[in-house]
Design a protein around this motif. Structure first.
Motif, PDB file in Angstrom:
ATOM      1  N   GLN A 134       0.738  -1.119   0.157  1.00 37.31           N
ATOM      2  CA  GLN A 134      -0.054  -0.014   0.040  1.00 37.31           C
ATOM      3  C   GLN A 134       0.854   1.104   0.128  1.00 37.31           C
ATOM      4  O   GLN A 134       1.965   1.171   0.135  1.00 37.31           O
ATOM      5  CB  GLN A 134      -0.859  -0.102   1.192  1.00 37.31           C
ATOM      6  CG  GLN A 134      -0.132   0.242   2.514  1.00 37.31           C
ATOM      7  CD  GLN A 134       0.633  -0.686   3.263  1.00 37.31           C
ATOM      8  OE1 GLN A 134       1.775  -0.972   2.605  1.00 37.31           O
ATOM      9  NE2 GLN A 134       0.445  -1.477   4.069  1.00 37.31           N
ATOM     10  N   TRP A 138      -0.411   8.418   5.868  1.00 40.47           N
ATOM     11  CA  TRP A 138      -1.248   8.268   7.075  1.00 40.47           C
ATOM     12  C   TRP A 138      -2.807   8.797   6.623  1.00 40.47           C
ATOM     13  O   TRP A 138      -3.605   7.992   7.132  1.00 40.47           O
ATOM     14  CB  TRP A 138      -0.841   9.088   8.498  1.00 40.47           C
ATOM     15  CG  TRP A 138      -0.947  10.565   8.201  1.00 40.47           C
ATOM     16  CD1 TRP A 138       0.277  11.174   7.784  1.00 40.47           C
ATOM     17  CD2 TRP A 138      -1.936  11.448   8.602  1.00 40.47           C
ATOM     18  NE1 TRP A 138      -0.125  12.589   7.791  1.00 40.47           N
ATOM     19  CE2 TRP A 138      -1.354  12.734   8.282  1.00 40.47           C
ATOM     20  CE3 TRP A 138      -3.127  11.074   9.022  1.00 40.47           C
ATOM     21  CZ2 TRP A 138      -2.083  13.717   8.439  1.00 40.47           C
ATOM     22  CZ3 TRP A 138      -4.023  12.405   9.133  1.00 40.47           C
ATOM     23  CH2 TRP A 138      -3.558  13.468   8.885  1.00 40.47           C
ATOM     24  N   HIS A 140      -4.523   8.044   4.358  1.00 37.40           N
ATOM     25  CA  HIS A 140      -5.332   7.132   3.474  1.00 37.40           C
ATOM     26  C   HIS A 140      -6.242   6.204   4.183  1.00 37.40           C
ATOM     27  O   HIS A 140      -7.046   5.508   3.914  1.00 37.40           O
ATOM     28  CB  HIS A 140      -4.254   6.122   2.558  1.00 37.40           C
ATOM     29  CG  HIS A 140      -3.776   6.737   1.512  1.00 37.40           C
ATOM     30  ND1 HIS A 140      -4.212   7.644   0.527  1.00 37.40           N
ATOM     31  CD2 HIS A 140      -2.597   6.711   1.141  1.00 37.40           C
ATOM     32  CE1 HIS A 140      -3.597   7.952  -0.410  1.00 37.40           C
ATOM     33  NE2 HIS A 140      -2.422   7.303  -0.167  1.00 37.40           N
ATOM     34  N   TRP A 141      -5.989   6.232   5.761  1.00 33.54           N
ATOM     35  CA  TRP A 141      -6.820   5.516   6.569  1.00 33.54           C
ATOM     36  C   TRP A 141      -8.153   6.212   7.118  1.00 33.54           C
ATOM     37  O   TRP A 141      -7.944   7.772   6.944  1.00 33.54           O
ATOM     38  CB  TRP A 141      -5.943   5.097   7.814  1.00 33.54           C
ATOM     39  CG  TRP A 141      -5.177   3.842   7.978  1.00 33.54           C
ATOM     40  CD1 TRP A 141      -5.387   2.622   8.209  1.00 33.54           C
ATOM     41  CD2 TRP A 141      -3.846   3.552   6.984  1.00 33.54           C
ATOM     42  NE1 TRP A 141      -4.505   1.726   7.638  1.00 33.54           N
ATOM     43  CE2 TRP A 141      -3.488   2.518   6.976  1.00 33.54           C
ATOM     44  CE3 TRP A 141      -3.142   4.598   5.991  1.00 33.54           C
ATOM     45  CZ2 TRP A 141      -2.367   1.876   6.291  1.00 33.54           C
ATOM     46  CZ3 TRP A 141      -2.014   4.086   5.270  1.00 33.54           C
ATOM     47  CH2 TRP A 141      -1.660   2.821   5.567  1.00 33.54           C
ATOM     48  N   ARG A 142      -8.896   5.778   7.974  1.00 35.17           N
ATOM     49  CA  ARG A 142     -10.162   6.771   8.213  1.00 35.17           C
ATOM     50  C   ARG A 142     -10.433   6.303   9.913  1.00 35.17           C
ATOM     51  O   ARG A 142     -10.032   5.109  10.213  1.00 35.17           O
ATOM     52  CB  ARG A 142     -11.284   6.313   7.463  1.00 35.17           C
ATOM     53  CG  ARG A 142     -11.461   6.874   6.001  1.00 35.17           C
ATOM     54  CD  ARG A 142     -11.456   8.465   5.987  1.00 35.17           C
ATOM     55  NE  ARG A 142     -11.448   8.715   4.676  1.00 35.17           N
ATOM     56  CZ  ARG A 142     -10.268   9.357   4.011  1.00 35.17           C
ATOM     57  NH1 ARG A 142      -8.937   9.330   4.877  1.00 35.17           N
ATOM     58  NH2 ARG A 142     -10.435   9.844   2.865  1.00 35.17           N
ATOM     59  N   ARG A 145      -8.136   4.363  13.008  1.00 31.99           N
ATOM     60  CA  ARG A 145      -7.042   4.000  12.528  1.00 31.99           C
ATOM     61  C   ARG A 145      -6.273   4.905  11.823  1.00 31.99           C
ATOM     62  O   ARG A 145      -4.896   5.105  12.045  1.00 31.99           O
ATOM     63  CB  ARG A 145      -7.184   3.004  11.283  1.00 31.99           C
ATOM     64  CG  ARG A 145      -7.518   1.477  11.745  1.00 31.99           C
ATOM     65  CD  ARG A 145      -6.347   0.813  12.072  1.00 31.99           C
ATOM     66  NE  ARG A 145      -6.664  -0.532  12.645  1.00 31.99           N
ATOM     67  CZ  ARG A 145      -5.375  -1.172  13.069  1.00 31.99           C
ATOM     68  NH1 ARG A 145      -4.225  -0.953  12.859  1.00 31.99           N
ATOM     69  NH2 ARG A 145      -5.890  -2.474  13.760  1.00 31.99           N
ATOM     70  N   ARG A 146      -6.852   6.080  11.551  1.00 34.58           N
ATOM     71  CA  ARG A 146      -6.225   7.217  11.057  1.00 34.58           C
ATOM     72  C   ARG A 146      -5.365   7.969  12.082  1.00 34.58           C
ATOM     73  O   ARG A 146      -4.343   8.353  11.857  1.00 34.58           O
ATOM     74  CB  ARG A 146      -7.102   8.211  10.118  1.00 34.58           C
ATOM     75  CG  ARG A 146      -6.571   9.311   9.755  1.00 34.58           C
ATOM     76  CD  ARG A 146      -7.486  10.273   8.732  1.00 34.58           C
ATOM     77  NE  ARG A 146      -7.012  11.135   8.117  1.00 34.58           N
ATOM     78  CZ  ARG A 146      -7.544  12.023   7.214  1.00 34.58           C
ATOM     79  NH1 ARG A 146      -8.807  11.800   6.807  1.00 34.58           N
ATOM     80  NH2 ARG A 146      -6.875  12.810   6.412  1.00 34.58           N
ATOM     81  N   MET A 149      -2.356   5.935  12.946  1.00 30.76           N
ATOM     82  CA  MET A 149      -1.238   6.027  11.914  1.00 30.76           C
ATOM     83  C   MET A 149      -0.656   7.652  12.240  1.00 30.76           C
ATOM     84  O   MET A 149       0.486   7.708  12.190  1.00 30.76           O
ATOM     85  CB  MET A 149      -1.819   6.019  10.443  1.00 30.76           C
ATOM     86  CG  MET A 149      -2.104   4.728  10.217  1.00 30.76           C
ATOM     87  SD  MET A 149      -0.787   3.625   9.859  1.00 30.76           S
ATOM     88  CE  MET A 149       0.312   4.368   8.603  1.00 30.76           C
ATOM     89  N   SER A 222      -6.471  -4.339   7.885  1.00 30.10           N
ATOM     90  CA  SER A 222      -6.381  -3.080   8.452  1.00 30.10           C
ATOM     91  C   SER A 222      -5.060  -2.369   8.334  1.00 30.10           C
ATOM     92  O   SER A 222      -5.088  -1.111   8.363  1.00 30.10           O
ATOM     93  CB  SER A 222      -6.670  -3.094  10.175  1.00 30.10           C
ATOM     94  OG  SER A 222      -5.601  -3.872  10.654  1.00 30.10           O
ATOM     95  N   TYR A 223      -3.909  -2.837   7.825  1.00 28.68           N
ATOM     96  CA  TYR A 223      -2.782  -2.347   7.269  1.00 28.68           C
ATOM     97  C   TYR A 223      -2.681  -1.945   6.105  1.00 28.68           C
ATOM     98  O   TYR A 223      -1.814  -0.906   5.699  1.00 28.68           O
ATOM     99  CB  TYR A 223      -1.676  -3.201   7.487  1.00 28.68           C
ATOM    100  CG  TYR A 223      -1.053  -3.674   8.925  1.00 28.68           C
ATOM    101  CD1 TYR A 223      -0.204  -2.828   9.489  1.00 28.68           C
ATOM    102  CD2 TYR A 223      -1.839  -4.604   9.684  1.00 28.68           C
ATOM    103  CE1 TYR A 223       0.304  -3.181  10.963  1.00 28.68           C
ATOM    104  CE2 TYR A 223      -1.306  -4.767  10.916  1.00 28.68           C
ATOM    105  CZ  TYR A 223      -0.207  -4.047  11.599  1.00 28.68           C
ATOM    106  OH  TYR A 223       0.263  -4.556  12.890  1.00 28.68           O
ATOM    107  N   PRO A 225      -5.658  -0.360   3.820  1.00 29.79           N
ATOM    108  CA  PRO A 225      -7.226  -0.239   3.362  1.00 29.79           C
ATOM    109  C   PRO A 225      -7.153  -0.046   1.936  1.00 29.79           C
ATOM    110  O   PRO A 225      -6.169   0.206   1.236  1.00 29.79           O
ATOM    111  CB  PRO A 225      -7.691   0.830   4.011  1.00 29.79           C
ATOM    112  CG  PRO A 225      -6.040   1.656   4.636  1.00 29.79           C
ATOM    113  CD  PRO A 225      -5.381   0.578   4.629  1.00 29.79           C
TER     114      PRO A 225
END
Length: 281
Positions: A134, A138, A140-142, A145-146, A149, A222-223, A225
């Motif tokens: 991926q 950081w 790109h997460w929501r 998780r965001r 990150m 989850s690592y 998305p």
């Protein structure tokens, strides 16, 4: 036949690996590139399966990891860029020498797939299959998780690494401890909207790879998305890229996650499909 091997990185650093030779070669050889902080032994069952299918396969440890670790991490000056440009490049050189005439392919797990883009001579690779690779930015997460990150990128690694003299990844639950320069570079990449491609100015290097690229997106990873996997594929702008969506329920599993693909329970499903795809390229 499984053969322990030692070979030189592009700068002469001694690396340890395992070469899997098939009883009935199909004329193809596969470089198995590990994720950050993951020992090559984790990929041994999968590499052995590839040999059963006729592929020669090479797994190896990056400098400072597993069997390629020499002395204390605090004394090792090694970055993630070194893992790609020196170690992975040396591994590809060795595999090419060990399997003369074979068509070269690569399988990259997480960082292992990202690294292909900056390997000198990556145009020698005829096909690339990635698992959990991926763009690590950081943003790109929501949701939670965001936040995690962001904390990892801006606070945890930059704050803890100088205290320990190395990146204490094992204490953060993300694999083997890393050389300080590797951890700090990783965090720096994650702060850039184009991840390592932008941080290193590696757009042209990534564009050199022009073969087929199949990026496995696992729904419960989850690592990695979907948005981050899509950004990763887009960075290989010269490749024939596609995303292989994997739902755990469709292969009889409750969960797969970031690491499950390489577990032997998937030899008749995910492993078979991966080998079929590589054989067809």
């Amino acid at each position: 036949m499984i053969e322990p091997v030692q070979f030189a990185a592009r700068d002469g650093y001694a690396l340890a690996g395992m070469l899997y030779r098939p009883a009935a070669p199909n004329g193809r050889a596969v470089l198995v590139n590990a994720a950050v902080g993951v020992k090559q032994s984790y990929y041994s069952p999968f590499a052995a399966y590839l040999a059963e299918r006729g592929f020669a396969a090479l797994s190896y440890d990056y400098r400072g990891i597993g069997a390629s670790r020499r002395g204390p991490l605090r004394a090792l000056k090694a970055s993630m860029s070194d893992w790609a440009r020196l170690d992975a490049a040396g591994a590809l050189d060795f595999l090419e020498r060990a399997t003369p005439g074979a068509r070269l392919a690569a399988i990259g797990h997480s960082f292992g797939g990202q690294a292909i883009g900056i390997i000198p001579g990556n145009e020698r690779i005829a096909a690339l299959l990635t698992v959990g690779s991926q763009s690590g930015y950081w943003g790109h997460w929501r949701g939670a998780r965001r936040v995690g990150m962001w904390l990892f990128t801006y606070l945890a690694i930059p704050g803890l690494t100088p205290l320990f003299g190395y990146c204490p990844a094992s204490r953060l639950g993300i694999g083997e401890d890393l050389p300080a320069a590797a951890g700090l570079e990783w965090a720096r990449w994650c702060r850039h909207p184009e991840y390592l491609v932008g941080a290193l100015g590696a757009h042209d290097a990534y564009a050199r790879f022009r073969g087929p690229l199949r990026a496995c997106w696992i729904e419960d990873d989850s690592y990695a998305p979907l948005r981050a996997v899509q950004a990763f594929v887009a960075q290989y702008r010269g490749a024939q890229g596609e995303i292989w969506r994997i739902a755990p329920r469709e292969v009889g599993a409750r969960a797969i996650g970031h690491f499950g693909f390489f577990r032997e329970r998937f030899r008749d499903t995910l492993w078979r499909d991966a080998a079929d795809w590589l054989a067809a390229q």
